[in-house]
Design a protein around this motif. Structure first.
Motif, PDB file in Angstrom:
ATOM      1  N   GLY A  40       0.815  -1.200   0.000  1.00 14.20           N
ATOM      2  CA  GLY A  40       0.000   0.000   0.000  1.00 14.20           C
ATOM      3  C   GLY A  40       0.848   1.248   0.000  1.00 14.20           C
ATOM      4  N   PRO A  41       0.311   2.318   0.589  1.00 15.51           N
ATOM      5  CA  PRO A  41       1.035   3.596   0.603  1.00 15.51           C
ATOM      6  C   PRO A  41       2.399   3.527   1.264  1.00 15.51           C
ATOM      7  CG  PRO A  41      -1.263   3.912   1.202  1.00 15.51           C
ATOM      8  CD  PRO A  41      -1.023   2.435   1.193  1.00 15.51           C
ATOM      9  N   ARG A  42       2.603   2.570   2.152  1.00 16.75           N
ATOM     10  CA  ARG A  42       3.902   2.417   2.803  1.00 16.75           C
ATOM     11  C   ARG A  42       4.989   2.001   1.827  1.00 16.75           C
ATOM     12  NH1 ARG A  42       3.990   5.141   7.267  1.00 16.75           N
ATOM     13  NH2 ARG A  42       2.946   6.373   5.651  1.00 16.75           N
ATOM     14  N   GLU A  43       4.582   1.491   0.675  1.00 19.31           N
ATOM     15  CA  GLU A  43       5.499   1.049  -0.375  1.00 19.31           C
ATOM     16  C   GLU A  43       6.390  -0.101   0.068  1.00 19.31           C
ATOM     17  OE1 GLU A  43       5.759   5.352  -2.688  1.00 19.31           O
ATOM     18  OE2 GLU A  43       7.587   4.285  -2.130  1.00 19.31           O
ATOM     19  N   ASN A  84     -13.538  -8.936   5.377  1.00 16.55           N
ATOM     20  CA  ASN A  84     -14.752  -8.309   5.880  1.00 16.55           C
ATOM     21  C   ASN A  84     -14.410  -7.029   6.625  1.00 16.55           C
ATOM     22  OD1 ASN A  84     -16.308 -10.507   4.946  1.00 16.55           O
ATOM     23  ND2 ASN A  84     -16.025 -11.613   6.878  1.00 16.55           N
ATOM     24  N   GLY A  85     -15.388  -6.160   6.732  1.00 19.48           N
ATOM     25  CA  GLY A  85     -15.177  -4.913   7.450  1.00 19.48           C
ATOM     26  C   GLY A  85     -14.011  -4.116   6.913  1.00 19.48           C
ATOM     27  N   LEU A  86     -13.942  -3.975   5.615  1.00 21.38           N
ATOM     28  CA  LEU A  86     -12.801  -3.309   4.994  1.00 21.38           C
ATOM     29  C   LEU A  86     -12.700  -1.854   5.416  1.00 21.38           C
ATOM     30  CD1 LEU A  86     -13.029  -4.958   1.497  1.00 21.38           C
ATOM     31  CD2 LEU A  86     -11.015  -5.002   2.990  1.00 21.38           C
ATOM     32  N   LYS A  87     -11.474  -1.401   5.548  1.00 21.38           N
ATOM     33  CA  LYS A  87     -11.158  -0.043   5.946  1.00 21.38           C
ATOM     34  C   LYS A  87     -10.331   0.630   4.864  1.00 21.38           C
ATOM     35  CE  LYS A  87     -10.769  -1.514  10.793  1.00 21.38           C
ATOM     36  NZ  LYS A  87      -9.856  -1.560  11.973  1.00 21.38           N
ATOM     37  N   PRO A  88     -10.355   1.947   4.801  1.00 23.64           N
ATOM     38  CA  PRO A  88      -9.528   2.636   3.805  1.00 23.64           C
ATOM     39  C   PRO A  88      -8.059   2.240   3.872  1.00 23.64           C
ATOM     40  CG  PRO A  88     -11.104   4.162   4.725  1.00 23.64           C
ATOM     41  CD  PRO A  88     -11.231   2.888   5.521  1.00 23.64           C
ATOM     42  N   GLU A  89      -7.558   1.965   5.048  1.00 21.22           N
ATOM     43  CA  GLU A  89      -6.162   1.581   5.181  1.00 21.22           C
ATOM     44  C   GLU A  89      -5.853   0.195   4.623  1.00 21.22           C
ATOM     45  OE1 GLU A  89      -7.735   1.781   9.545  1.00 21.22           O
ATOM     46  OE2 GLU A  89      -8.204   2.718   7.612  1.00 21.22           O
ATOM     47  N   ASP A  90      -6.888  -0.553   4.235  1.00 20.41           N
ATOM     48  CA  ASP A  90      -6.686  -1.830   3.565  1.00 20.41           C
ATOM     49  C   ASP A  90      -6.404  -1.665   2.077  1.00 20.41           C
ATOM     50  OD1 ASP A  90      -7.146  -3.443   5.886  1.00 20.41           O
ATOM     51  OD2 ASP A  90      -9.309  -3.157   5.611  1.00 20.41           O
ATOM     52  N   THR A  91      -6.539  -0.466   1.577  1.00 24.37           N
ATOM     53  CA  THR A  91      -6.275  -0.205   0.168  1.00 24.37           C
ATOM     54  C   THR A  91      -4.841  -0.577  -0.174  1.00 24.37           C
ATOM     55  OG1 THR A  91      -7.915   1.567   0.030  1.00 24.37           O
ATOM     56  CG2 THR A  91      -6.146   1.578  -1.598  1.00 24.37           C
ATOM     57  N   ALA A  92      -4.685  -1.445  -1.163  1.00 19.23           N
ATOM     58  CA  ALA A  92      -3.361  -1.946  -1.517  1.00 19.23           C
ATOM     59  C   ALA A  92      -3.476  -2.867  -2.715  1.00 19.23           C
ATOM     60  CB  ALA A  92      -2.724  -2.699  -0.344  1.00 19.23           C
ATOM     61  N   ILE A  93      -2.334  -3.229  -3.250  1.00 18.92           N
ATOM     62  CA  ILE A  93      -2.244  -4.340  -4.176  1.00 18.92           C
ATOM     63  C   ILE A  93      -1.991  -5.593  -3.344  1.00 18.92           C
ATOM     64  CG2 ILE A  93      -1.084  -5.310  -6.175  1.00 18.92           C
ATOM     65  CD1 ILE A  93      -2.542  -2.731  -6.758  1.00 18.92           C
ATOM     66  N   TYR A  94      -2.829  -6.594  -3.533  1.00 18.50           N
ATOM     67  CA  TYR A  94      -2.727  -7.828  -2.762  1.00 18.50           C
ATOM     68  C   TYR A  94      -2.076  -8.917  -3.604  1.00 18.50           C
ATOM     69  CZ  TYR A  94      -5.477  -5.960   1.058  1.00 18.50           C
ATOM     70  OH  TYR A  94      -5.906  -5.213   2.135  1.00 18.50           O
ATOM     71  N   TYR A  95      -1.077  -9.561  -3.028  1.00 15.42           N
ATOM     72  CA  TYR A  95      -0.299 -10.570  -3.724  1.00 15.42           C
ATOM     73  C   TYR A  95      -0.464 -11.933  -3.061  1.00 15.42           C
ATOM     74  CZ  TYR A  95       2.134  -6.591  -5.812  1.00 15.42           C
ATOM     75  OH  TYR A  95       2.441  -5.437  -6.479  1.00 15.42           O
TER      76      TYR A  95
END
Length: 128
Positions: A40-43, A84-95
């Motif tokens: 995610g944003p943390r790169e 479940n219960g997704l949060k904005p901070e879950d935004t990312a590319i999932y591998y």
């Protein structure tokens, strides 16, 4: 080369659910310990969830424990990540990733270094 393939990402709102799926074409997954990571944003690619070779053990990052579930399907052809219960901070590319060195069927792995085969990722965007 063995390459997992992810699917199921998308754009959702906070509080919604998504189910990601991972498969390796032409192979069953019961010979691999499997994991999900995200970037995610943390790169930095960070650990999300892992499951042992035979599905007997699971592990989760603290940030997703209680909300995400990793599982194998009955045919052992796919590994899913139910979110479940997704949060904005879950935004990312999932591998999705597979470990080819898992001699022990009940071991789980939480480090990038532990894994050998990586998918190209699926995008998850959670709006606030």
């Amino acid at each position: 080369q063995v390459q997992p393939v992810e699917s199921g990402g998308g754009l959702v709102q906070a509080g919604d659910s998504l189910r990601l799926s991972c498969a390796i074409p032409g192979r069953t997954l019961d010979n691999y310990a499997m994991g999900w990571f995200r970037q995610g944003p943390r790169e930095e690619r960070e650990f999300v969830a892992a499951i042992s070779r035979t599905g007997g053990r699971e592990d989760y990052a603290d940030s997703v424990r209680g909300r995400f579930t990793i599982s194998r399907d009955d045919t052992r052809n796919t590994v899913a990540l139910q979110m479940n219960g997704l949060k904005p901070e879950d935004t990312a590319i999932y591998y999705c990733t597979a470990n080819s060195r898992s001699w022990y069927t009940d071991s789980v792995y939480v480090r990038v270094h532990d894994y050998d085969y990586w998918g190209q990722g699926t995008r998850v965007v959670v709006s606030s």
